[in-house]
Design a protein around this motif. Sequence first.
Motif, mmCIF file in Angstrom:
data_model
loop_
_atom_site.group_PDB
_atom_site.id
_atom_site.type_symbol
_atom_site.label_atom_id
_atom_site.label_comp_id
_atom_site.label_asym_id
_atom_site.label_seq_id
_atom_site.Cartn_x
_atom_site.Cartn_y
_atom_site.Cartn_z
ATOM 1 N N THR A 49 0.807 -1.234 0.000
ATOM 2 C CA THR A 49 0.000 0.000 0.000
ATOM 3 C C THR A 49 0.836 1.278 0.000
ATOM 4 O O THR A 49 0.365 2.315 -0.455
ATOM 5 C CB THR A 49 -0.942 0.024 1.223
ATOM 6 N N THR A 50 2.080 1.217 0.501
ATOM 7 C CA THR A 50 2.900 2.428 0.577
ATOM 8 C C THR A 50 4.358 2.139 0.229
ATOM 9 O O THR A 50 4.817 0.986 0.317
ATOM 10 C CB THR A 50 2.878 3.041 1.999
ATOM 11 N N ILE A 51 5.076 3.173 -0.132
ATOM 12 C CA ILE A 51 6.517 3.053 -0.383
ATOM 13 C C ILE A 51 7.239 2.679 0.909
ATOM 14 O O ILE A 51 8.186 1.887 0.891
ATOM 15 C CB ILE A 51 7.063 4.368 -0.977
ATOM 16 N N GLU A 52 6.800 3.226 2.025
ATOM 17 C CA GLU A 52 7.421 2.890 3.317
ATOM 18 C C GLU A 52 7.327 1.400 3.593
ATOM 19 O O GLU A 52 8.294 0.769 4.045
ATOM 20 C CB GLU A 52 6.740 3.674 4.442
ATOM 21 N N GLU A 53 6.158 0.807 3.309
ATOM 22 C CA GLU A 53 5.990 -0.629 3.513
ATOM 23 C C GLU A 53 6.950 -1.411 2.614
ATOM 24 O O GLU A 53 7.551 -2.409 3.040
ATOM 25 C CB GLU A 53 4.542 -1.026 3.207
ATOM 26 N N THR A 85 11.167 9.306 1.616
ATOM 27 C CA THR A 85 10.654 8.288 2.540
ATOM 28 C C THR A 85 11.793 7.577 3.252
ATOM 29 O O THR A 85 11.735 7.327 4.470
ATOM 30 C CB THR A 85 9.786 7.268 1.778
ATOM 31 N N VAL A 228 3.851 -1.261 -5.747
ATOM 32 C CA VAL A 228 3.216 -0.205 -4.934
ATOM 33 C C VAL A 228 2.439 0.723 -5.864
ATOM 34 O O VAL A 228 2.967 1.183 -6.877
ATOM 35 C CB VAL A 228 4.259 0.619 -4.152
ATOM 36 N N VAL A 230 0.782 4.345 -6.308
ATOM 37 C CA VAL A 230 0.813 5.707 -5.780
ATOM 38 C C VAL A 230 -0.110 6.576 -6.634
ATOM 39 O O VAL A 230 -0.627 6.142 -7.658
ATOM 40 C CB VAL A 230 2.254 6.282 -5.784
ATOM 41 N N ASP A 231 -0.310 7.814 -6.207
ATOM 42 C CA ASP A 231 -1.216 8.708 -6.938
ATOM 43 C C ASP A 231 -0.642 9.127 -8.286
ATOM 44 O O ASP A 231 -1.339 9.121 -9.302
ATOM 45 C CB ASP A 231 -1.534 9.949 -6.100
#
Length: 510
Positions: A49-53, A85, A228, A230-231
């Motif tokens: 769901t996120t780049i951090e993940e 990030t 991932v 992203v927008d």
Amino acid sequence: MKNSIGREIPDEVLVGRAVYQGEFAKNEELETIGRRVKPVKPEDTKLLTTIEEAINKVGLKDGMTISFHHHFREGDYILNMVIDTISKLGIKGLTLASSSLGSVHAPIIEHIKNGVITKITTSGLRGKLAEEISRGLMQEPVVIRSHGGRARAIEAGDIKIDVAFLGAPSSDEYGNASGSRGKANCGSLGYAKVDAKYADKVVIITDCLVDFPNMPASIEQRDVDYVVKVDEIGNPSGIASGATRFTKNPKELLIAEYASKAIIESGYLKDGFSFQTGTGGSTLAVSRFLRNEMIKQNIKASFSLGGITKPMVEMHEEGLIKNIFDVQGFDLSAVDSISKNTMHHEIDASFYANPHNKGCIANNLDVVVLSALEIDTDFNVNVLTGSDGVLRGASGGHCDTAASAKLTMIVGPLIRGRIPTVVDSVNTVITPGDSIDLLVTELGMAINPKRTDLIEQFKNSSIPVYTIEELKNKAESIVGTPDKIHYEKEVVAIVEYRDGTVIDVVRKLK
């Protein structure tokens, strides 16, 4: 130590490296590397769901190497997004191994200052980031590699990528990624394909998640660990920003006309020939002049190569070019073509120009037309540093195609601004003079004395022929001799030739 073209290379730069000894001097058998792979079970999901993940999942740690591609050029959002990030997560001491860096990547400056990025290897540097590095921003010199040289370095293990973060205009949830079928299409992902094949971990970042299977894919699921969504991954209008420039300048058109005549008179323009042209005003216009002559003589090219532009696409669709081999789309016409023309082939950077595989396609080039910031009386070419000594360009595929083509031509004005293009000694050597056959300017052309066959061929040329010393003197008679640039001893960039040897260094500006 001096290399074979007389450039002084500091001993400290040569730790683990050799000096340049010639175009094909390094030609022994070599080994390529493998990579670590974690198997994926049928029930495993790659979608995050996120780049951090994704950063946490791949296990990114201090001191690792991360890579990115530059197919979005000045429209790229991915690199800054990922490094921001990484910084927030407190990871430091990373090597940034992007295929190239542009003005849009100026935010990296702060991440160099705060220790997130401590080393860089790339093909090019532009904008504020390049200016800061030229003035000593980094403790470690940047390593500049050509596109073929970068592919070679990755395959040989000179660049060991721990994690590749690769933007893709479209991808399915299993990692089949394409440069088309999205909102920010960039066409070929030729530079990213090598990273995907050799990096230990690969993260695809997309703003257009499509149904499985997303085929044909530039990067296939077997090479991808995570995806991932992203927008936004980038601004598609930035793909063409600063890359292609259609000229109406009479001087540039005259240079292009002379260049096309030189190709015609050289004997290399014949049915089934192959060619590559650049993206500057004069180089781009050469394609248009060649088109007219090809129609006149009923000549068709077997292929065109490299960074692909609108003129090449138009000639392909007219039937004048049979195949296009595309490592990078330079405008939106090229981006559209690759998804609709079956003989427009997407290739990776190793297939394009790696000197140490079993035969890159650059080896099959008949003619390449390239530009230069400077060329000296030994025909050495600089496309990296400006007349002020600041990094502001890229090695790109310049030395790769120059070494490989049967006829290598440099086109450019005799004077750029108030600075001579032809000089005694260039600031920085990217392509050695042994690779250059012709220099074409608005006054006429100079032939490398080593090409005695071309000197004979052009005896009755319709183009004025000078020695390169005569062209230099003509330039200096108009604008004089520029003041010398003053450098400090500190090396800010190491310039590798395509075979990994050191051809030059860039020193810190005083």
